[in-house]
Write a protein that holds these residues in place. Structure first.
Motif, PDB file in Angstrom:
ATOM      1  N   GLY A   1      60.592   1.208  77.262  1.00 20.79           N
ATOM      2  CA  GLY A   1      60.458   0.737  78.624  1.00 20.79           C
ATOM      3  C   GLY A   1      61.355  -0.443  78.941  1.00 20.79           C
ATOM      4  N   LEU A   2      61.474  -0.753  80.221  1.00 25.91           N
ATOM      5  CA  LEU A   2      62.309  -1.863  80.658  1.00 25.91           C
ATOM      6  C   LEU A   2      61.752  -3.201  80.204  1.00 25.91           C
ATOM      7  N   GLU A   3      60.435  -3.352  80.214  1.00 24.53           N
ATOM      8  CA  GLU A   3      59.843  -4.617  79.796  1.00 24.53           C
ATOM      9  C   GLU A   3      60.186  -4.917  78.337  1.00 24.53           C
ATOM     10  N   GLU A   4      60.105  -3.903  77.501  1.00 19.83           N
ATOM     11  CA  GLU A   4      60.431  -4.084  76.084  1.00 19.83           C
ATOM     12  C   GLU A   4      61.899  -4.465  75.908  1.00 19.83           C
ATOM     13  N   CYS A   5      62.785  -3.822  76.670  1.00 22.87           N
ATOM     14  CA  CYS A   5      64.202  -4.177  76.603  1.00 22.87           C
ATOM     15  C   CYS A   5      64.438  -5.595  77.123  1.00 22.87           C
ATOM     16  N   GLY A   6      63.687  -5.983  78.153  1.00 18.79           N
ATOM     17  CA  GLY A   6      63.815  -7.334  78.679  1.00 18.79           C
ATOM     18  C   GLY A   6      63.422  -8.381  77.662  1.00 18.79           C
ATOM     19  N   ILE A   7      62.351  -8.131  76.934  1.00 16.35           N
ATOM     20  CA  ILE A   7      61.920  -9.065  75.885  1.00 16.35           C
ATOM     21  C   ILE A   7      62.970  -9.148  74.786  1.00 16.35           C
TER      22      ILE A   7
ATOM     23  N   PHE B   1      72.553 -16.735  81.092  1.00  9.60           N
ATOM     24  CA  PHE B   1      71.632 -16.556  82.211  1.00  9.60           C
ATOM     25  C   PHE B   1      71.032 -15.159  82.092  1.00  9.60           C
ATOM     26  N   TYR B   2      69.799 -15.024  82.584  1.00  7.56           N
ATOM     27  CA  TYR B   2      69.084 -13.758  82.516  1.00  7.56           C
ATOM     28  C   TYR B   2      69.263 -12.956  83.807  1.00  7.56           C
ATOM     29  N   PHE B   3      69.148 -11.643  83.688  1.00 11.80           N
ATOM     30  CA  PHE B   3      69.106 -10.783  84.867  1.00 11.80           C
ATOM     31  C   PHE B   3      68.213  -9.587  84.584  1.00 11.80           C
TER      32      PHE B   3
ATOM     33  N   HIS C   1      62.937 -11.021  88.120  1.00 11.61           N
ATOM     34  CA  HIS C   1      63.654  -9.751  87.938  1.00 11.61           C
ATOM     35  C   HIS C   1      64.825  -9.618  88.917  1.00 11.61           C
ATOM     36  N   ARG C   2      65.592 -10.705  89.070  1.00 14.61           N
ATOM     37  CA  ARG C   2      66.762 -10.653  89.938  1.00 14.61           C
ATOM     38  C   ARG C   2      67.841  -9.774  89.324  1.00 14.61           C
ATOM     39  N   GLY C   3      68.540  -9.010  90.166  1.00 15.49           N
ATOM     40  CA  GLY C   3      69.576  -8.103  89.694  1.00 15.49           C
ATOM     41  C   GLY C   3      70.828  -8.846  89.252  1.00 15.49           C
TER      42      GLY C   3
ATOM     43  N   GLY D   1      75.953 -13.398  80.603  1.00 18.30           N
ATOM     44  CA  GLY D   1      74.824 -12.746  81.255  1.00 18.30           C
ATOM     45  C   GLY D   1      74.105 -11.840  80.269  1.00 18.30           C
ATOM     46  N   VAL D   2      72.791 -12.005  80.140  1.00 22.88           N
ATOM     47  CA  VAL D   2      71.992 -11.215  79.201  1.00 22.88           C
ATOM     48  C   VAL D   2      70.803 -10.636  79.951  1.00 22.88           C
ATOM     49  N   GLY D   3      70.622  -9.329  79.863  1.00 19.69           N
ATOM     50  CA  GLY D   3      69.512  -8.749  80.604  1.00 19.69           C
ATOM     51  C   GLY D   3      69.253  -7.303  80.249  1.00 19.69           C
ATOM     52  N   ALA D   4      68.402  -6.693  81.032  1.00 19.55           N
ATOM     53  CA  ALA D   4      68.017  -5.296  80.815  1.00 19.55           C
ATOM     54  C   ALA D   4      67.764  -4.647  82.163  1.00 19.55           C
TER      55      ALA D   4
END
Length: 345
Positions: free
Chosen positions: A133-139, A158-160, A168-170, A206-209
């Motif tokens: 899931g996206l939450e797991e990738c975000g963590i 910075f997170y995205f 949860h900004r793009g 930039g680091v995110g999921a």
């Protein structure tokens, strides 16, 4: 004339290749990282970064990991390295690649038309199937950012997307906020989400999921950047009549203008049968076919008396990326990009 080109387009392996889809492919909780580094003119450096993802620190292949593709653009001076592994192990592979990039790339020396702020400019994680899931990738993205800033003092991030909790900004919004599109060089007043004040040689990462993002670049036969910007505006999702999920820049490229599109996956049922869709965490996503982007570019460019020269799909669609990752990992091919001949310099 329409000229389609693929940098690393997936072809399903046949029985004559010696690579069969094996049982090890089943059950892998796969993700992809399309690592963006600010270097394309030093081929050796780019390949060293890719090898760092595929090999263990003290030698030997990194089990369950494959570098699927390398795409480099000399004018942009930017490379995209596609790394795939399980969500549990992707962090180690990406972190090793980032450490190597920080060792080899000094963003202060970057000369290229593509905006960037970091030696490692972007670390996006994309789930490749229903079982991640996206939450797991975000963590995982947040853990990766923290470890990078600890291991390489002077790096900052910075997170995205799903890593940017709870907003949860793009990516496009975050880039606007920090001045990425202006290619800001003074980061002294920047407040990163993780890490201290960024050192100038490393810059900001930039680091995110998020759901999978494709890159589709279309060339138009003009050197007039103002025309390119008008075409780009007509494509952009935020513009009335724009295309869903499309974020776009117009950039000078090889004596012409390239319409560089990030094609984001959009949640919901596809608006037409031929629009590809896939599922992540119980939700359906779709993306616009690259052929429709090129058609719209041709229409918009024609309004200004300009032709479309060609289109390039960088890497893979989400469906292709998953199939290729399953194949490469099940066969233990850590450097699949060598079979793809995907490094373009």
């Amino acid at each position: 004339m329409l000229i389609w080109s693929w940098a690393g387009q997936y072809c399903r392996p046949s029985s004559t290749t010696g690579h069969q889809m094996g049982p090890l492919a089943a059950g892998r909780r796969l993700v992809a990282c399309l690592l963006n580094i600010s270097e394309a003119r030093n081929r050796d450096a780019v390949e060293k970064v890719a090898r760092a993802a595929a090999r263990k620190r003290h030698g030997g292949w990194r089990e369950g990991t494959s570098v699927l593709n390398i795409f480099s653009d000399r004018d942009y001076n930017r490379s995209v390295i596609t790394i795939s592994a399980s969500v549990e192990s992707v962090g180690e592979a990406v972190l090793s690649a980032c450490e190597e990039a920080c060792r080899l790339v000094d963003v202060r020396n970057h000369i290229g038309v593509h905006p960037c702020l970091g030696a490692v400019d972007l670390i996006p994680l994309y789930p490749l199937g229903e079982d991640v899931g996206l939450e797991e990738c975000g963590i995982e993205a947040r853990v990766l950012a923290a470890r990078l800033t600890e291991l390489v003092p002077g790096t900052a991030a910075f997170y995205f997307g799903s890593a940017d909790m709870p907003l949860h900004r793009g990516l496009a919004q975050r880039r606007k906020e920090i001045g990425w599109f202006r290619k800001t060089t003074d980061l002294s007043c920047t407040q990163p989400d993780v890490g201290g004040r960024p050192q100038s040689r490393y810059g900001l990462t930039g680091v995110g999921a998020s759901p999978y993002v494709m890159n589709c670049n279309v060339t138009i036969t003009t050197e007039d950047l103002s025309i390119g910007r008008k075409v780009a505006s007509g494509l952009r999702e935020s513009t009335p009549g724009g295309l869903p999920g499309v974020q776009v820049l117009a950039l000078p490229h090889k004596g012409a203008v390239e319409i560089a599109c990030n094609v984001e996956s959009v949640q919901g049922a596809p608006p037409a049968e031929h629009w590809p869709s896939f599922s992540v965490g119980g939700s359906t996503y779709y993306h616009i076919p690259a052929s429709l982007i090129s058609t719209r570019v041709a229409e918009l460019a024609g309004q200004h008396g300009v032709d479309m020269e060609g289109a390039l799909l960088v890497g893979f669609t989400p469906q292709e990326c998953r199939l290729l990752a399953e194949h490469a990992i099940s066969q233990g091919i850590g450097e699949y990009w060598r079979e793809q001949h995907g490094a373009r310099m």
